[in-house]
Design a protein around this motif. Sequence first.
Motif, PDB file in Angstrom:
ATOM      1  N   LEU A 252     -18.383 -54.589 -33.949  1.00  0.00           N
ATOM      2  CA  LEU A 252     -19.750 -54.910 -33.533  1.00  0.00           C
ATOM      3  C   LEU A 252     -20.732 -53.809 -33.902  1.00  0.00           C
ATOM      4  N   ALA A 253     -20.320 -52.540 -33.819  1.00  0.00           N
ATOM      5  CA  ALA A 253     -21.258 -51.421 -33.956  1.00  0.00           C
ATOM      6  C   ALA A 253     -22.070 -51.469 -35.245  1.00  0.00           C
ATOM      7  N   PRO A 254     -21.460 -51.544 -36.436  1.00  0.00           N
ATOM      8  CA  PRO A 254     -22.276 -51.518 -37.648  1.00  0.00           C
ATOM      9  C   PRO A 254     -23.174 -52.739 -37.790  1.00  0.00           C
ATOM     10  N   LEU A 255     -22.720 -53.879 -37.269  1.00  0.00           N
ATOM     11  CA  LEU A 255     -23.537 -55.085 -37.378  1.00  0.00           C
ATOM     12  C   LEU A 255     -24.706 -55.041 -36.403  1.00  0.00           C
ATOM     13  N   LYS A 256     -24.502 -54.431 -35.251  1.00  0.00           N
ATOM     14  CA  LYS A 256     -25.617 -54.235 -34.322  1.00  0.00           C
ATOM     15  C   LYS A 256     -26.661 -53.309 -34.948  1.00  0.00           C
TER      16      LYS A 256
END
Length: 379
Positions: A252-256
């Motif tokens: 989730l982190a890079p897409l957020k």
Amino acid sequence: MDVPAMRANFAKAAATGDEAPLYFYSHLFLSHPEVRAMFPVSMAHQRDRFFTALGEVVTRVDDLDTLVPILQQLGRDHRKFGTLAAHYPAAGASLLATLEHFDDEWSPELAKDWTDAYTLVAEVMIAAAEEAAEQPAWWEADVVGHERRTIDVAVLRVRPRARYDYLPGQSLSLETDLRPRLWRYYSPANAPRPDGVLDLHVKARDGGPVSSALVRRVGVGDVLRLGPPMGHLALDPDSDRDLLLVAGGMGLAPLKAMVDQVARHGPARRVDLFVGFRTEDDVYDRTDLARLQEENPWLTVTYAVSEDKLSSLEQGDVGEVVLRHGPWTSREVCVAGPAVMVEDTVGRLLQHGVPPRRMSSEVFAPSRPGPSVDGEVTE
């Protein structure tokens, strides 16, 4: 250069599992004991990293347009270890000794091809390191926030003491004094912002010395070290297509960060973010994603759970759930998460008709166990 022969030779060494990396490092440390201090006490994770990186090179040895940027990133990144140009010949000699040791059909022709290939790799990495000489080898960063989201997930907010430039979607390596010389990779969960603070999502892994320390022992006021940004997961700067972002777990982190980039800098577009977890209890960032969705009407967030039949969230693997909401053939697509999830989702979307050129992906996998939080070495 006989690329098929080189790949077949490498496959023989890789098929031995731990034996080939162990032979390589044993040869390197016995022939050049002065370099041992550059490496962590436990070599378990480092052994994996070496053959993973070498596999990348072998896969792309006949595609220099793709390979050279990867090698340049590695060259800049290796500065944080204290790697010098003089170290490369030693590593090259140990590499050739390893490849020869595990191949009964080793030949002078293979030796020459590998020597030529390694010389190219070393030249590109050394040149990239020299070009980055004016930049820090690493950045010190203060922990300014630490929020436990679940029993094993925390969001760390860190502020580098010097300017730190990166692209949303990229990863950075991180070291803490609690686990010296053990660098682990995390992706900022936000686009660069004026205060310079990075949000890092960390899940404590069983036997994971760095992740466990970051979640359970690091606190506000501690200092971390950050390596240079790396990775190829990024939005196409020349595209304004609507986005499909598919995350599994900590992917989730890079897409957020990409969502944050659209919110801060545009261009205006629709963004559909799908986030998959095993159970609803694993959804660690729900409140903040709800805030983002409320503030940005162009954003839709959909959750999927694969092993929680009592949940009211959508059931199934996240790739399966994505296809229920299609079509997606006009979108730019980014996928991040565990290897099985990425492979499944990318395969489904390719079959669905998304062109490969408009799809990028990155695997987020836990590091191999090393020393435990209590300092015990595990394999």
